[in-house]
Design a protein around this motif. Sequence first.
Motif, PDB file in Angstrom:
ATOM      1  N   THR A 111     -27.811-120.603  -3.662  1.00  0.00           N
ATOM      2  CA  THR A 111     -27.341-119.255  -3.984  1.00  0.00           C
ATOM      3  C   THR A 111     -26.620-119.260  -5.326  1.00  0.00           C
ATOM      4  O   THR A 111     -26.118-120.300  -5.757  1.00  0.00           O
ATOM      5  N   PRO A 112     -26.575-118.098  -6.014  1.00  0.00           N
ATOM      6  CA  PRO A 112     -25.983-118.075  -7.366  1.00  0.00           C
ATOM      7  C   PRO A 112     -24.491-118.378  -7.364  1.00  0.00           C
ATOM      8  O   PRO A 112     -23.750-117.908  -6.502  1.00  0.00           O
ATOM      9  N   LYS A 113     -24.107-119.188  -8.337  1.00  0.00           N
ATOM     10  CA  LYS A 113     -22.686-119.515  -8.480  1.00  0.00           C
ATOM     11  C   LYS A 113     -22.001-118.516  -9.414  1.00  0.00           C
ATOM     12  O   LYS A 113     -20.782-118.504  -9.518  1.00  0.00           O
ATOM     13  N   LEU A 114     -22.773-117.736 -10.146  1.00  0.00           N
ATOM     14  CA  LEU A 114     -22.223-116.655 -10.974  1.00  0.00           C
ATOM     15  C   LEU A 114     -22.303-115.387 -10.141  1.00  0.00           C
ATOM     16  O   LEU A 114     -23.391-114.970  -9.744  1.00  0.00           O
ATOM     17  N   GLN A 115     -21.150-114.806  -9.845  1.00  0.00           N
ATOM     18  CA  GLN A 115     -21.096-113.677  -8.922  1.00  0.00           C
ATOM     19  C   GLN A 115     -20.420-112.462  -9.567  1.00  0.00           C
ATOM     20  O   GLN A 115     -19.532-112.624 -10.396  1.00  0.00           O
ATOM     21  N   PRO A 116     -20.798-111.252  -9.137  1.00  0.00           N
ATOM     22  CA  PRO A 116     -20.174-110.045  -9.694  1.00  0.00           C
ATOM     23  C   PRO A 116     -18.784-109.753  -9.118  1.00  0.00           C
ATOM     24  O   PRO A 116     -18.054-108.938  -9.661  1.00  0.00           O
ATOM     25  N   LEU A 166     -16.907-117.318 -10.608  1.00  0.00           N
ATOM     26  CA  LEU A 166     -17.561-118.480  -9.999  1.00  0.00           C
ATOM     27  C   LEU A 166     -17.430-118.366  -8.477  1.00  0.00           C
ATOM     28  O   LEU A 166     -16.350-118.076  -7.967  1.00  0.00           O
ATOM     29  N   ALA A 167     -18.536-118.587  -7.794  1.00  0.00           N
ATOM     30  CA  ALA A 167     -18.565-118.370  -6.336  1.00  0.00           C
ATOM     31  C   ALA A 167     -17.545-119.250  -5.614  1.00  0.00           C
ATOM     32  O   ALA A 167     -17.517-120.468  -5.781  1.00  0.00           O
ATOM     33  N   GLN A 168     -16.709-118.614  -4.797  1.00  0.00           N
ATOM     34  CA  GLN A 168     -15.705-119.336  -3.988  1.00  0.00           C
ATOM     35  C   GLN A 168     -16.314-119.814  -2.686  1.00  0.00           C
ATOM     36  O   GLN A 168     -15.633-120.411  -1.849  1.00  0.00           O
ATOM     37  N   SER A 169     -17.583-119.507  -2.482  1.00  0.00           N
ATOM     38  CA  SER A 169     -18.352-119.932  -1.312  1.00  0.00           C
ATOM     39  C   SER A 169     -19.690-119.205  -1.404  1.00  0.00           C
ATOM     40  O   SER A 169     -19.799-118.211  -2.117  1.00  0.00           O
ATOM     41  N   PRO A 170     -20.705-119.677  -0.675  1.00  0.00           N
ATOM     42  CA  PRO A 170     -21.976-118.945  -0.653  1.00  0.00           C
ATOM     43  C   PRO A 170     -21.950-117.834   0.399  1.00  0.00           C
ATOM     44  O   PRO A 170     -23.004-117.346   0.799  1.00  0.00           O
ATOM     45  N   GLN A 171     -20.761-117.457   0.848  1.00  0.00           N
ATOM     46  CA  GLN A 171     -20.614-116.562   1.992  1.00  0.00           C
ATOM     47  C   GLN A 171     -21.518-115.327   1.939  1.00  0.00           C
ATOM     48  O   GLN A 171     -22.316-115.082   2.833  1.00  0.00           O
ATOM     49  N   LEU A 172     -21.367-114.539   0.865  1.00  0.00           N
ATOM     50  CA  LEU A 172     -22.089-113.265   0.828  1.00  0.00           C
ATOM     51  C   LEU A 172     -23.597-113.504   0.753  1.00  0.00           C
ATOM     52  O   LEU A 172     -24.380-112.896   1.493  1.00  0.00           O
ATOM     53  N   ALA A 192     -22.810-102.045   9.180  1.00  0.00           N
ATOM     54  CA  ALA A 192     -22.440-101.649   7.820  1.00  0.00           C
ATOM     55  C   ALA A 192     -21.158-100.805   7.792  1.00  0.00           C
ATOM     56  O   ALA A 192     -20.319-100.975   6.905  1.00  0.00           O
ATOM     57  N   THR A 193     -21.004 -99.904   8.761  1.00  0.00           N
ATOM     58  CA  THR A 193     -19.827 -99.032   8.777  1.00  0.00           C
ATOM     59  C   THR A 193     -18.557 -99.838   9.025  1.00  0.00           C
ATOM     60  O   THR A 193     -17.549 -99.692   8.322  1.00  0.00           O
ATOM     61  N   GLU A 194     -18.636-100.715  10.008  1.00  0.00           N
ATOM     62  CA  GLU A 194     -17.469-101.548  10.334  1.00  0.00           C
ATOM     63  C   GLU A 194     -17.089-102.453   9.158  1.00  0.00           C
ATOM     64  O   GLU A 194     -15.905-102.645   8.850  1.00  0.00           O
ATOM     65  N   LEU A 195     -18.100-102.959   8.473  1.00  0.00           N
ATOM     66  CA  LEU A 195     -17.854-103.836   7.318  1.00  0.00           C
ATOM     67  C   LEU A 195     -17.107-103.068   6.227  1.00  0.00           C
ATOM     68  O   LEU A 195     -16.113-103.547   5.673  1.00  0.00           O
ATOM     69  N   ARG A 196     -17.592-101.842   5.930  1.00  0.00           N
ATOM     70  CA  ARG A 196     -16.930-101.016   4.911  1.00  0.00           C
ATOM     71  C   ARG A 196     -15.490-100.701   5.324  1.00  0.00           C
ATOM     72  O   ARG A 196     -14.580-100.732   4.501  1.00  0.00           O
ATOM     73  N   GLU A 197     -15.303-100.428   6.615  1.00  0.00           N
ATOM     74  CA  GLU A 197     -13.942-100.143   7.095  1.00  0.00           C
ATOM     75  C   GLU A 197     -13.030-101.350   6.915  1.00  0.00           C
ATOM     76  O   GLU A 197     -11.898-101.230   6.447  1.00  0.00           O
ATOM     77  N   ASN A 198     -13.532-102.503   7.280  1.00  0.00           N
ATOM     78  CA  ASN A 198     -12.733-103.734   7.120  1.00  0.00           C
ATOM     79  C   ASN A 198     -12.342-103.957   5.669  1.00  0.00           C
ATOM     80  O   ASN A 198     -11.225-104.361   5.365  1.00  0.00           O
ATOM     81  N   ASP A 216     -17.001-102.261  -5.719  1.00  0.00           N
ATOM     82  CA  ASP A 216     -17.510-102.721  -7.018  1.00  0.00           C
ATOM     83  C   ASP A 216     -17.942-104.181  -6.926  1.00  0.00           C
ATOM     84  O   ASP A 216     -17.149-105.039  -6.528  1.00  0.00           O
ATOM     85  N   GLY A 217     -19.161-104.433  -7.320  1.00  0.00           N
ATOM     86  CA  GLY A 217     -19.664-105.804  -7.289  1.00  0.00           C
ATOM     87  C   GLY A 217     -20.142-106.218  -5.909  1.00  0.00           C
ATOM     88  O   GLY A 217     -20.700-107.300  -5.734  1.00  0.00           O
ATOM     89  N   MET A 218     -19.891-105.381  -4.904  1.00  0.00           N
ATOM     90  CA  MET A 218     -20.285-105.719  -3.527  1.00  0.00           C
ATOM     91  C   MET A 218     -21.512-104.910  -3.102  1.00  0.00           C
ATOM     92  O   MET A 218     -21.917-104.957  -1.931  1.00  0.00           O
ATOM     93  N   GLU A 219     -22.128-104.188  -4.057  1.00  0.00           N
ATOM     94  CA  GLU A 219     -23.218-103.268  -3.719  1.00  0.00           C
ATOM     95  C   GLU A 219     -24.388-103.987  -3.052  1.00  0.00           C
ATOM     96  O   GLU A 219     -24.930-103.512  -2.032  1.00  0.00           O
ATOM     97  N   ASP A 220     -24.786-105.136  -3.620  1.00  0.00           N
ATOM     98  CA  ASP A 220     -25.958-105.849  -3.078  1.00  0.00           C
ATOM     99  C   ASP A 220     -25.675-106.372  -1.674  1.00  0.00           C
ATOM    100  O   ASP A 220     -26.546-106.363  -0.803  1.00  0.00           O
ATOM    101  N   TYR A 221     -24.449-106.836  -1.501  1.00  0.00           N
ATOM    102  CA  TYR A 221     -24.044-107.352  -0.181  1.00  0.00           C
ATOM    103  C   TYR A 221     -24.122-106.228   0.846  1.00  0.00           C
ATOM    104  O   TYR A 221     -24.748-106.374   1.899  1.00  0.00           O
ATOM    105  N   LEU A 222     -23.524-105.075   0.519  1.00  0.00           N
ATOM    106  CA  LEU A 222     -23.505-103.957   1.464  1.00  0.00           C
ATOM    107  C   LEU A 222     -24.916-103.423   1.732  1.00  0.00           C
ATOM    108  O   LEU A 222     -25.240-103.038   2.861  1.00  0.00           O
ATOM    109  N   ALA A 223     -25.763-103.457   0.707  1.00  0.00           N
ATOM    110  CA  ALA A 223     -27.152-102.997   0.882  1.00  0.00           C
ATOM    111  C   ALA A 223     -27.860-103.817   1.960  1.00  0.00           C
ATOM    112  O   ALA A 223     -28.682-103.298   2.722  1.00  0.00           O
TER     113      ALA A 223
END
Length: 440
Positions: A162-167, A188-194, A374-380, A389-396
């Motif tokens: 997974t990419p180490k350069l993250q938004p 720099l990615a703090q983990s490949p989590q997302l 997705a709703t619960e994630l956004r709430e959290n 911001d920068g989390m668009e791809d993850y949320l998609a």
Amino acid sequence: YELNTIAELDKLPLGTEVNFRARIATQRQMSKNLDFLLFRDQTHTVQGVLSREYLDMVRWVEKLHSESLVQVNGTLKSPPEPVRSATHSGVEVEVHTVFLVNAAQGAPFTNYKPPETLRNRLTHRILDLRHPSNQALFRIRSLVTRTFRETLDEQGFVEINTPKLQPAATESGAAVFKVQYFGRNAFLAQSPQLAKQMAVSADFGRVFEVGPVFRAENSNTHRHLTEYTGLDLEMAIQHDYHEVIHVIDDFLKAVFTAVYAMPEVQEVQKRWPSREFKWLEETLIMNFEDGIKMLRDDGRDVPMEDLSTPDELRLGELVREKFGTDYYVLDKFPASARPFYTLKDPEDPFWTRSFDIFIRGQEICSGGQRVNDATELRENMRAIGITEDGMEDYLAAFDLGAPPHAGAGLGLERIVAWMLELGDVRYASLFHRDPKSLPE
Ligand code: ATP
Ligand code: AMO
């Protein structure tokens, strides 16, 4: 001619003419007639005897600095007092010729009398790494990585990168390195989590990664690196997030079995003596709440929140005394101690479906079930102030319907360091990075 390794010399008959490449570890004049040289290759040492009859050669060899790489030609002899060990040859070499392959410019210490300070050894890392205990240590580390790949491969996981350069930051808790990216900011990615969760949403089913993890924490401890090697996995689950614990348990037990069968462990123990490592056939999985109760029964005043490092270590001791294991899982952490992507217990949102794994009282792994709605994630995210911001791809990936999934991350250096009781994760890193690394 054939090249010998030093390890091989013991198997050859006395009188055999041998030829090998080695370093001059030490040299000293033994008597009027003889010079002793200690030769070392990757794993073994052997004593060489140089007759002072050949005075020109003796004088030339004496000028060579220790650690110089030489080609040695000689005859095998029986030493007057053999001192064979697992890494020192029981024979002696009567040296005929020594050719210089490459000179060393003088070593700050020899590997047989190393300075004891961690800093000094790590400053002269190449020399330190030439030590047989380090040669053994890095073979063990390599086996841990190989076992991770093999175990997960057998269980249908796909290796990803997974990419180490993250938004954006990938772990809300840990600090992040910012880098310039064509006039924009990247991290720099703090983990490949997302990304590993996104791969599960992309229907990869089961994924794993072996890769660098960057943490900008200014933590000068024996267990924090700013760049470490993460062993990560993520999987769609059928019934329960304990399916992940079972995969990691298979991996770790395979590691313990394979590592403690390696002769390299004895070599590592010469430099880092360690206590017997105990684990159970059926791994202990204990609830966080019961862990806190054990600490309270022991007279400690601990909150039902997260564990401090001394509490973790104490709990490790208590678990060893009571259950006879140095390896256990602490399950169902309180939500207050876990990142936003962790799934809360539907019955009691104070708790989560998440766990840490400990060896010798120290954390080596964190994991759990993830929010896949997705709703619960956004709430959290909103609740703890993480913007989109920068989390668009993850949320998609969640808007498109992610399956129920769980995963975990392990720190390779910590597994190696705590299993073998090295005392510091830096020893398990080839060229470590901590807050004091890199010249000003
Ligand atoms: P994780 O990142 O999975 O939570 P970790 O082992 O990296 O695990 P932290 O979360 O950073 O650790 O902290 C866990 C414990 O370590 C906490 O109890 C914290 O007090 C302690 N700790 C963190 N940084 C330091 C430090 N610089 N010095 C001493 N203790 C520290
Ligand atoms: P966590 O932040 O707990 O979880 O990291 C996972 C594991 O990585 C190791 N580790 C470290 N090793 C060396 N130096 C450090 N600074 C350091 N920080 C952590 C530890 C730890 O257990 N995304 C989650 C994992 C998941 O849920 O999948 C995560 O990164 O061994």
